[in-house]
Design a protein around this motif. Structure first.
Motif, PDB file in Angstrom:
ATOM      1  N   GLY A 253       0.813  -1.207   0.000  1.00 46.10           N
ATOM      2  CA  GLY A 253       0.000   0.000   0.000  1.00 46.10           C
ATOM      3  C   GLY A 253       0.846   1.256   0.000  1.00 46.10           C
ATOM      4  N   LEU A 254       0.201   2.355  -0.311  1.00 46.24           N
ATOM      5  CA  LEU A 254       0.819   3.676  -0.251  1.00 46.24           C
ATOM      6  C   LEU A 254       0.200   4.404   0.935  1.00 46.24           C
ATOM      7  N   LEU A 255       1.032   4.738   1.915  1.00 48.85           N
ATOM      8  CA  LEU A 255       0.551   5.378   3.136  1.00 48.85           C
ATOM      9  C   LEU A 255       0.511   6.894   2.926  1.00 48.85           C
ATOM     10  N   VAL A 256      -0.659   7.483   3.171  1.00 52.56           N
ATOM     11  CA  VAL A 256      -0.824   8.929   2.963  1.00 52.56           C
ATOM     12  C   VAL A 256      -1.454   9.540   4.210  1.00 52.56           C
ATOM     13  N   ARG A 257      -1.327  10.879   4.289  1.00 52.37           N
ATOM     14  CA  ARG A 257      -1.938  11.615   5.390  1.00 52.37           C
ATOM     15  C   ARG A 257      -2.953  12.608   4.840  1.00 52.37           C
ATOM     16  N   VAL A 258      -4.125  12.632   5.461  1.00 48.20           N
ATOM     17  CA  VAL A 258      -5.161  13.613   5.148  1.00 48.20           C
ATOM     18  C   VAL A 258      -5.570  14.240   6.473  1.00 48.20           C
ATOM     19  N   GLY A 259      -5.242  15.529   6.635  1.00 44.07           N
ATOM     20  CA  GLY A 259      -5.469  16.147   7.941  1.00 44.07           C
ATOM     21  C   GLY A 259      -4.526  15.529   8.949  1.00 44.07           C
ATOM     22  N   THR A 260      -5.061  15.039  10.047  1.00 49.28           N
ATOM     23  CA  THR A 260      -4.231  14.373  11.057  1.00 49.28           C
ATOM     24  C   THR A 260      -4.339  12.850  10.979  1.00 49.28           C
ATOM     25  N   SER A 261      -5.143  12.345  10.046  1.00 50.00           N
ATOM     26  CA  SER A 261      -5.355  10.898   9.932  1.00 50.00           C
ATOM     27  C   SER A 261      -4.528  10.313   8.794  1.00 50.00           C
TER      28      SER A 261
ATOM     29  N   HIS B 284       1.648  22.131   0.284  1.00 47.25           N
ATOM     30  CA  HIS B 284       2.180  21.289  -0.806  1.00 47.25           C
ATOM     31  C   HIS B 284       1.365  19.996  -0.884  1.00 47.25           C
ATOM     32  N   GLN B 285       0.134  20.110  -1.331  1.00 52.19           N
ATOM     33  CA  GLN B 285      -0.724  18.930  -1.465  1.00 52.19           C
ATOM     34  C   GLN B 285      -0.252  18.053  -2.629  1.00 52.19           C
ATOM     35  N   LYS B 286      -0.615  16.776  -2.566  1.00 53.18           N
ATOM     36  CA  LYS B 286      -0.251  15.821  -3.605  1.00 53.18           C
ATOM     37  C   LYS B 286      -1.523  15.188  -4.173  1.00 53.18           C
ATOM     38  N   ILE B 287      -1.439  14.846  -5.461  1.00 52.22           N
ATOM     39  CA  ILE B 287      -2.533  14.106  -6.107  1.00 52.22           C
ATOM     40  C   ILE B 287      -2.027  12.702  -6.411  1.00 52.22           C
ATOM     41  N   VAL B 288      -2.668  11.720  -5.835  1.00 46.92           N
ATOM     42  CA  VAL B 288      -2.360  10.319  -6.134  1.00 46.92           C
ATOM     43  C   VAL B 288      -3.328   9.871  -7.226  1.00 46.92           C
ATOM     44  N   VAL B 289      -2.786   9.618  -8.419  1.00 47.62           N
ATOM     45  CA  VAL B 289      -3.631   9.221  -9.547  1.00 47.62           C
ATOM     46  C   VAL B 289      -3.815   7.700  -9.491  1.00 47.62           C
TER      47      VAL B 289
ATOM     48  N   VAL C  24      -8.515   8.656 -11.878  1.00 46.02           N
ATOM     49  CA  VAL C  24      -9.064   9.618 -10.925  1.00 46.02           C
ATOM     50  C   VAL C  24      -7.950   9.991  -9.959  1.00 46.02           C
ATOM     51  N   GLY C  25      -7.912  11.257  -9.590  1.00 45.44           N
ATOM     52  CA  GLY C  25      -6.928  11.722  -8.625  1.00 45.44           C
ATOM     53  C   GLY C  25      -7.509  11.822  -7.235  1.00 45.44           C
ATOM     54  N   LEU C  26      -6.711  11.476  -6.244  1.00 51.53           N
ATOM     55  CA  LEU C  26      -7.096  11.614  -4.842  1.00 51.53           C
ATOM     56  C   LEU C  26      -6.144  12.630  -4.221  1.00 51.53           C
ATOM     57  N   VAL C  27      -6.688  13.752  -3.755  1.00 48.76           N
ATOM     58  CA  VAL C  27      -5.863  14.814  -3.193  1.00 48.76           C
ATOM     59  C   VAL C  27      -5.601  14.515  -1.718  1.00 48.76           C
ATOM     60  N   VAL C  28      -4.308  14.425  -1.355  1.00 45.38           N
ATOM     61  CA  VAL C  28      -3.906  14.148   0.026  1.00 45.38           C
ATOM     62  C   VAL C  28      -2.959  15.251   0.471  1.00 45.38           C
TER      63      VAL C  28
END
Length: 661
Positions: free
Chosen positions: A519-527, A581-586, A598-602
């Protein structure tokens, strides 16, 4: 630790015998003149009867004896292997399964099955058996049969008296017990077999019938068969030795050949391991991966070079162990596909249609847990194809098609997924009828505009059925919705395409395993969240300027292509300002065979992560955006994103915003 229950051992072996017998019977329905198939079915029934009697399943042995007798007559040419006979023995086999598994089995039901079997055997015996019958009537042979069982035969459950009784069934028998090997009384071990037997048999049967009497114990015993009516030169082929050492090492040439054939079939460096042990080992590997993640995190925060080296080595070993464990749990999908030949046989009988089944990609492997959970959905889909999709032979001929309908089960691996397709060459989906039924059930509004994919997906709605009448196969609207829920529970997707007059294709996209994923571990907010790495195509930065420009339309241009994106911060209502510096995971998603990105903004990409999937609690199970959770190295919990559900939720949210103006 005690040994495995002998009854359970028998049931496992009986299950394999049932599968072999069933496959042989289904093949025989298409090739009734194949002598090898007849012999294989007979030997399977004979082995089942013998092992059942040995382990105390007397009712099973007695019932199986009738089927064995029927196929013995087929083998001798006295009865033809008709489709009706195959169907009768298949029905009897279902009763035998119940007896072997200890399920309730009515005596009256068994008697009715045997009565039907005897009727079919009586009607199948006729002119087709004349050549073999003439051969049997050509004369009697006299055989000398000498055999001895291994010393531990009685402990293992082998019984010599039933063997002698079966020899008597072949013809006139004279039995002499050979007592030369019985030790003195002081040295006698009562649980060991010290006797041998010398039997003179007058029968019309050949050597094969005599060998079949010993088929269940032939691998461990000493058996010598001598044709006393043959010329002296022929008799010389059989070696008869009285010395115990020679008896243990030599046997008749045909018996040796049979033993070698069995060894070739059953040999190999394989070990039978209970599935529960594999599950337990998989759990231990999962805990090891979690501990390794903890060590990796500690090493990353340390300046100790030696600690970092050890952490990297353990990470490599844990990854290799995980991959090895995955391979151990993988089983060929042929194990699943093989079950459906009987289903097609029964569906053809129940519907009055001629149905042919083809399979492709049987060597494709899937996790054993996935295989087990796929059985019921595939049964529903195949029944649906046979009942709704395929036409009757008359309708097919009128449409210029072959009389026999064709269903193809195919499997192939695509990245970290397996794609299973069920294809039929039937009438296809009647879209007007689907729409009318959906409007009648209140699933859609009259005249509502739907894409072709959305219309076909209505088939999977609860309670939906286009059948005109309720039958034992369909019409109650139960089944297809269960299929979709099961597939989604496997983190998979289901798609359907259909061409009127030419048939339909149902595609299932299933992950290779349900235990551990990359998996790819990402952060959104504090989660923190995990995105399955198999879905990730690329990662790009979303600058503040692009974020402002895309407000209200959520689109970004990548290599001259517009890619929609979903702001996870808004979807999850974090209530926090975005990182600068947000990232888009396509990620890629598949809907109606269309490759969509589809992109997911994290807020931040934390790195790759070996993800041990833990199920959600019942309280959270209905949250569609997540497929599970995982424990991180610091003891925290990260939710695993369900890409398909997440994209669908984003589309609904976007539609609501547009509707609100």
């Amino acid at each position: 630790m005690s040994g495995q229950d002998p009854v359970e051992i028998f049931r496992q072996e009986a299950q394999e015998l049932f599968e072999d017998i069933e496959q042989g019977l289904l093949d025989l329905a298409h090739r009734p003149g194949d002598r090898d198939l007849v012999d294989a079915v007979f030997r399977g029934l004979h082995t089942l009867k013998g092992s059942g009697a040995m382990f105390g399943f007397d009712a099973l042995a007695a019932f199986t004896h009738h089927c064995e007798t029927a196929f013995d007559r087929v083998r001798k040419g006295e009865v033809a292997a008709t489709t009706e006979l195959v169907g009768a023995v298949l029905a009897c086999q279902d009763h035998m399964r119940a007896l072997a598994e200890g399920r309730p089995a009515e005596q009256a039901e068994g008697d009715a099955l045997l009565a039907e079997l005897h009727r079919v055997v009586a009607s199948a015996g006729g002119a087709e058996a004349a050549p073999a019958a003439a051969l049997v009537a050509s004369g009697l042979n006299t055989w000398r049969v000498k055999f001895s069982l291994p010393a531990n035969a009685l402990i293992n459950g082998a019984r010599p008296l039933p063997l002698l009784d079966e020899l008597r069934e072949l013809g006139e028998c004279t039995v002499v017990a050979v007592t030369d090997a019985i030790p003195d009384f002081d040295a006698l071990v009562p649980t060991q077999c010290h006797l041998a037997w010398d039997v003179t048999l007058v029968t019309k049967h050949g050597r094969d019938a005599i060998e079949d009497v010993f088929i269940f114990v032939i691998d461990d015993m000493t058996l010598e068969i001598q044709d006393l009516t043959a010329p002296v030169e022929a008799v010389a082929e059989v070696v008869v030795e009285a010395a115990p050492v020679a008896q243990a090492t030599q046997a008749a040439a045909p018996v040796e050949a049979a033993n070698e054939g069995r060894a070739a079939k059953t040999g190999g460096d394989t070990v039978r391991v209970p599935a529960e042990r594999l599950d337990e080992m998989m759990d231990r590997v999962g805990e090891l991966v979690i501990a390794q993640s903890r060590l990796k995190q500690l090493a990353a925060s340390s300046s100790d070079i030696a600690l970092r080296a050890v952490a990297e080595e353990i990470e490599r070993l844990a990854s290799e162990m995980r991959d090895t464990m995955m391979v151990v749990r993988m089983v060929p999908i042929a194990q699943l596909f093989g079950r459906f030949r009987r289903l097609i046989h029964d569906l053809a009988r129940d519907t009055g249609k001629t149905i042919e089944l083809s399979t492709e990609g049987e060597a494709t492997e899937l996790d054993k847990t996935v295989i087990e959970r796929l059985a019921d959905p595939l049964i529903h889909l195949i029944r649906n194809s046979a009942d709704h999709g395929l036409e009757t032979p008359e309708q097919r001929i009128a449409a210029g098609k072959p009389a026999a309908g064709h269903i193809v089960l195919a499997a192939r691996q695509s990245g970290a997924e397996v794609v299973i397709t069920i294809t039929d060459d039937g009438r296809g989906v009647d879209r007007a009828r689907v729409r009318a039924k959906a409007e009648e059930n209140g699933l859609i509004q009259p005249g509502q505009v739907l894409s072709d994919n959305e219309l076909l997906q209505l088939i999977f709605a609860p309670g939906f059925s286009t059948a005109a009448a309720i039958t034992n196969l369909s019409g109650r609207g139960v089944g297809m919705d269960v299929v979709k829920k099961t597939i989604e529970g496997l983190r998979g997707a289901i798609e359907i395409t259909s061409t009127p007059g030419h048939g339909s294709v149902v595609s299932l996209r299933i992950p290779l395993t349900l235990a551990i994923i990359d998996g790819l571990l990402v952060r959104v907010g504090t989660s923190r969240y995990v995105i399955p790495l198999s879905s990730v195509e690329e990662c790009v930065e979303l600058s503040v300027e692009q974020d402002i420009r895309s407000a209200g339309r959520s689109l970004i241009t990548l290599r001259d292509q517009l890619v929609p994106f979903i702001r996870l911060r808004q979807m999850f209502n974090t209530g926090l300002a975005p990182d600068p510096h947000q990232k888009i995971v396509v990620v890629s998603t598949s809907q109606s065979h269309a490759h969509e990105r589809v992109g997911l903004v994290v807020d931040q990409i934390l790195g790759d992560h070996q993800t041990v999937i833990k199920p959600l609690s019942p309280f959270h199970a209905d949250v569609g955006a997540f497929s599970g959770a995982t424990i991180l190295g610091d003891g925290g919990v990260a939710l695993i994103l369900d890409i398909g559900s997440l994209v669908a939720a984003g589309q609904r949210q976007d539609a609501q915003l547009r509707a609100a103006g």
